[in-house]
Design a protein around this motif. Structure first.
Motif, PDB file in Angstrom:
ATOM      1  N   ASP A 156       0.839  -1.080   0.003  1.00 55.74           N
ATOM      2  CA  ASP A 156       0.103  -0.009   0.025  1.00 55.74           C
ATOM      3  C   ASP A 156       0.755   1.299  -0.018  1.00 55.74           C
ATOM      4  OD1 ASP A 156      -2.182  -1.705  -0.160  1.00 55.74           O
ATOM      5  OD2 ASP A 156      -2.797  -1.038   2.072  1.00 55.74           O
ATOM      6  N   ALA A 157       1.906   1.165   0.713  1.00 56.58           N
ATOM      7  CA  ALA A 157       2.862   2.294   0.682  1.00 56.58           C
ATOM      8  C   ALA A 157       3.426   2.643  -0.723  1.00 56.58           C
ATOM      9  CB  ALA A 157       4.025   2.151   1.893  1.00 56.58           C
ATOM     10  N   VAL A 158       3.660   1.482  -1.074  1.00 52.85           N
ATOM     11  CA  VAL A 158       4.697   1.688  -2.535  1.00 52.85           C
ATOM     12  C   VAL A 158       3.521   2.038  -3.384  1.00 52.85           C
ATOM     13  CG1 VAL A 158       5.525   0.509  -4.354  1.00 52.85           C
ATOM     14  CG2 VAL A 158       6.385   0.141  -2.042  1.00 52.85           C
ATOM     15  N   ALA A 159       2.249   1.800  -3.280  1.00 53.41           N
ATOM     16  CA  ALA A 159       1.430   1.836  -4.229  1.00 53.41           C
ATOM     17  C   ALA A 159       1.031   3.697  -4.148  1.00 53.41           C
ATOM     18  CB  ALA A 159       0.081   1.231  -4.130  1.00 53.41           C
ATOM     19  N   ALA A 160       0.881   4.040  -3.090  1.00 53.37           N
ATOM     20  CA  ALA A 160       1.005   5.481  -2.805  1.00 53.37           C
ATOM     21  C   ALA A 160       2.191   6.287  -3.266  1.00 53.37           C
ATOM     22  CB  ALA A 160       0.679   5.744  -1.354  1.00 53.37           C
ATOM     23  N   LEU A 161       3.051   5.568  -3.249  1.00 51.49           N
ATOM     24  CA  LEU A 161       4.234   6.366  -3.628  1.00 51.49           C
ATOM     25  C   LEU A 161       4.369   6.314  -5.406  1.00 51.49           C
ATOM     26  CD1 LEU A 161       7.364   5.039  -1.735  1.00 51.49           C
ATOM     27  CD2 LEU A 161       6.605   7.453  -1.599  1.00 51.49           C
ATOM     28  N   LEU A 162       3.828   5.438  -6.000  1.00 53.96           N
ATOM     29  CA  LEU A 162       3.717   5.545  -7.366  1.00 53.96           C
ATOM     30  C   LEU A 162       2.549   6.430  -7.934  1.00 53.96           C
ATOM     31  CD1 LEU A 162       4.324   1.645  -7.777  1.00 53.96           C
ATOM     32  CD2 LEU A 162       5.923   3.515  -8.355  1.00 53.96           C
ATOM     33  N   ASP A 163       1.813   6.791  -6.690  1.00 55.00           N
ATOM     34  CA  ASP A 163       0.403   7.206  -7.397  1.00 55.00           C
ATOM     35  C   ASP A 163       0.669   8.810  -7.149  1.00 55.00           C
ATOM     36  OD1 ASP A 163      -2.074   7.598  -8.421  1.00 55.00           O
ATOM     37  OD2 ASP A 163      -2.969   7.715  -6.699  1.00 55.00           O
ATOM     38  N   LEU A 164       1.803   9.427  -6.548  1.00 52.83           N
ATOM     39  CA  LEU A 164       1.966  10.845  -6.170  1.00 52.83           C
ATOM     40  C   LEU A 164       2.002  11.857  -7.364  1.00 52.83           C
ATOM     41  CD1 LEU A 164       5.006  10.711  -3.576  1.00 52.83           C
ATOM     42  CD2 LEU A 164       2.690  11.202  -3.146  1.00 52.83           C
ATOM     43  N   ASP A 165       1.330  12.802  -7.212  1.00 45.87           N
ATOM     44  CA  ASP A 165       0.990  13.723  -8.514  1.00 45.87           C
ATOM     45  C   ASP A 165       2.362  14.354  -8.708  1.00 45.87           C
ATOM     46  OD1 ASP A 165      -1.671  13.201  -8.699  1.00 45.87           O
ATOM     47  OD2 ASP A 165      -2.292  14.635  -7.324  1.00 45.87           O
ATOM     48  N   GLY A 166       2.555  14.406 -10.083  1.00 46.12           N
ATOM     49  CA  GLY A 166       3.741  15.239 -10.244  1.00 46.12           C
ATOM     50  C   GLY A 166       5.136  14.465 -10.213  1.00 46.12           C
ATOM     51  N   ARG A 167       5.164  13.388  -9.851  1.00 49.07           N
ATOM     52  CA  ARG A 167       6.343  12.864  -9.466  1.00 49.07           C
ATOM     53  C   ARG A 167       6.313  11.330 -10.336  1.00 49.07           C
ATOM     54  NH1 ARG A 167       7.561  13.231  -3.158  1.00 49.07           N
ATOM     55  NH2 ARG A 167       7.022  15.496  -3.157  1.00 49.07           N
ATOM     56  N   GLU A 168       6.681  11.505 -11.536  1.00 51.28           N
ATOM     57  CA  GLU A 168       6.769  10.410 -12.471  1.00 51.28           C
ATOM     58  C   GLU A 168       8.057   9.653 -12.424  1.00 51.28           C
ATOM     59  OE1 GLU A 168       5.296  10.395 -16.534  1.00 51.28           O
ATOM     60  OE2 GLU A 168       3.767  11.861 -15.957  1.00 51.28           O
ATOM     61  N   LEU A 169       8.173   8.307 -12.078  1.00 51.32           N
ATOM     62  CA  LEU A 169       9.500   7.607 -12.217  1.00 51.32           C
ATOM     63  C   LEU A 169      10.063   7.451 -13.570  1.00 51.32           C
ATOM     64  CD1 LEU A 169       8.403   4.993  -9.436  1.00 51.32           C
ATOM     65  CD2 LEU A 169       9.750   6.862  -9.281  1.00 51.32           C
ATOM     66  N   SER A 170      11.275   7.462 -13.690  1.00 44.32           N
ATOM     67  CA  SER A 170      11.994   7.307 -14.797  1.00 44.32           C
ATOM     68  C   SER A 170      11.985   5.764 -15.091  1.00 44.32           C
ATOM     69  CB  SER A 170      13.534   7.709 -14.713  1.00 44.32           C
ATOM     70  OG  SER A 170      14.126   6.897 -13.858  1.00 44.32           O
ATOM     71  N   ARG A 171      12.194   5.576 -16.528  1.00 41.81           N
ATOM     72  CA  ARG A 171      12.401   3.907 -16.648  1.00 41.81           C
ATOM     73  C   ARG A 171      13.391   3.146 -15.810  1.00 41.81           C
ATOM     74  NH1 ARG A 171       9.648   0.030 -18.533  1.00 41.81           N
ATOM     75  NH2 ARG A 171      10.339  -1.136 -20.053  1.00 41.81           N
ATOM     76  N   GLU A 172      14.674   3.990 -15.576  1.00 42.10           N
ATOM     77  CA  GLU A 172      15.712   3.388 -14.817  1.00 42.10           C
ATOM     78  C   GLU A 172      15.343   3.230 -13.275  1.00 42.10           C
ATOM     79  OE1 GLU A 172      15.989   6.193 -16.571  1.00 42.10           O
ATOM     80  OE2 GLU A 172      17.014   5.383 -18.486  1.00 42.10           O
ATOM     81  N   GLU A 173      14.446   4.019 -12.754  1.00 38.30           N
ATOM     82  CA  GLU A 173      14.002   3.996 -11.588  1.00 38.30           C
ATOM     83  C   GLU A 173      12.990   2.809 -11.300  1.00 38.30           C
ATOM     84  OE1 GLU A 173      13.814   8.259  -9.417  1.00 38.30           O
ATOM     85  OE2 GLU A 173      12.538   7.842 -11.208  1.00 38.30           O
ATOM     86  N   LEU A 174      11.946   2.743 -12.238  1.00 40.29           N
ATOM     87  CA  LEU A 174      11.261   1.510 -12.378  1.00 40.29           C
ATOM     88  C   LEU A 174      11.857   0.226 -12.435  1.00 40.29           C
ATOM     89  CD1 LEU A 174       8.271   2.960 -14.700  1.00 40.29           C
ATOM     90  CD2 LEU A 174       8.228   2.460 -12.338  1.00 40.29           C
ATOM     91  N   ASP A 175      13.020   0.088 -13.287  1.00 36.21           N
ATOM     92  CA  ASP A 175      13.820  -0.933 -13.404  1.00 36.21           C
ATOM     93  C   ASP A 175      14.644  -1.467 -12.181  1.00 36.21           C
ATOM     94  OD1 ASP A 175      13.074  -1.278 -16.199  1.00 36.21           O
ATOM     95  OD2 ASP A 175      14.912  -0.445 -16.882  1.00 36.21           O
ATOM     96  N   GLU A 176      14.939  -0.381 -11.370  1.00 35.79           N
ATOM     97  CA  GLU A 176      15.613  -0.650 -10.031  1.00 35.79           C
ATOM     98  C   GLU A 176      14.736  -1.205  -9.220  1.00 35.79           C
ATOM     99  OE1 GLU A 176      18.204   1.939  -6.934  1.00 35.79           O
ATOM    100  OE2 GLU A 176      17.714   2.822  -9.053  1.00 35.79           O
ATOM    101  N   LEU A 177      13.330  -0.565  -9.163  1.00 37.14           N
ATOM    102  CA  LEU A 177      12.490  -1.143  -8.270  1.00 37.14           C
ATOM    103  C   LEU A 177      12.055  -2.525  -8.511  1.00 37.14           C
ATOM    104  CD1 LEU A 177      10.144   1.868  -7.872  1.00 37.14           C
ATOM    105  CD2 LEU A 177      11.426   0.912  -6.285  1.00 37.14           C
ATOM    106  N   GLY A 178      11.894  -2.880  -9.705  1.00 37.12           N
ATOM    107  CA  GLY A 178      11.597  -4.338 -10.405  1.00 37.12           C
ATOM    108  C   GLY A 178      12.570  -5.197  -9.672  1.00 37.12           C
ATOM    109  N   ALA A 179      13.907  -4.644 -10.186  1.00 36.01           N
ATOM    110  CA  ALA A 179      15.131  -5.461  -9.715  1.00 36.01           C
ATOM    111  C   ALA A 179      15.234  -5.773  -8.198  1.00 36.01           C
ATOM    112  CB  ALA A 179      16.443  -5.071  -9.915  1.00 36.01           C
ATOM    113  N   MET A 180      14.736  -4.601  -7.431  1.00 39.22           N
ATOM    114  CA  MET A 180      14.783  -4.779  -5.641  1.00 39.22           C
ATOM    115  C   MET A 180      13.635  -5.814  -5.439  1.00 39.22           C
ATOM    116  SD  MET A 180      15.356  -1.171  -4.088  1.00 39.22           S
ATOM    117  CE  MET A 180      15.299  -0.191  -5.290  1.00 39.22           C
ATOM    118  N   ILE A 181      12.474  -5.555  -6.052  1.00 37.76           N
ATOM    119  CA  ILE A 181      11.559  -6.721  -5.944  1.00 37.76           C
ATOM    120  C   ILE A 181      11.670  -8.110  -6.128  1.00 37.76           C
ATOM    121  CG2 ILE A 181       9.010  -7.403  -6.385  1.00 37.76           C
ATOM    122  CD1 ILE A 181       8.559  -4.340  -6.784  1.00 37.76           C
TER     123      ILE A 181
END
Length: 131
Positions: free
Chosen positions: A98-123
């Protein structure tokens, strides 16, 4: 989920501002803190707040002549992890997803492709480790 007790007592807004200054500088005197605080209170008020932070275990001091120099007692990343765990417990019922979902849904804060890849690797790493 079980709630974990934070490592240190929570901080007020002004205490967080002081800790940000001390972490950024590595160490600081009362005067240095006062000079960097937004809308600063009196010298005596800052001195009292720093004493509270010492009593709570966030700061320690050394003496340089007549001046006290304050430094954090713990590395910033360790304190950040404890604070984040407290936020997850308090606002998300202990649910990391739920916390990660809230972070991903923050207005005006888009994650870059690299950040998404990094999060995927951490998961993926957490899955491998059974966390």
């Amino acid at each position: 989920m079980t709630r974990r007790k934070p490592d240190l007592d929570p901080l007020s807004r002004r205490e967080r501002q002081i800790m940000d200054i001390v972490y950024r500088r590595g160490q600081a005197t009362i005067r240095e803190v006062l000079d960097e605080l937004p809308d600063p209170p009196t010298y005596s008020a800052v001195r009292a707040l720093v004493k509270v932070l010492e009593d709570k275990g966030h700061l320690r001091h050394t003496q340089d002549g007549p001046t006290y120099v304050y430094a954090p007692t713990r590395p910033r990343d360790r304190v950040a992890t404890s604070a984040l765990a407290h936020v997850v417990d308090t606002f998300f019922g202990g649910s990391a997803s739920d916390a990660v979902a809230a972070l991903l849904d923050l207005d005006g804060r888009e994650l870059s492709r690299e950040e998404l890849d990094e999060l995927g690797a951490m998961i993926e790493q957490a899955r491998k480790e059974g966390r």
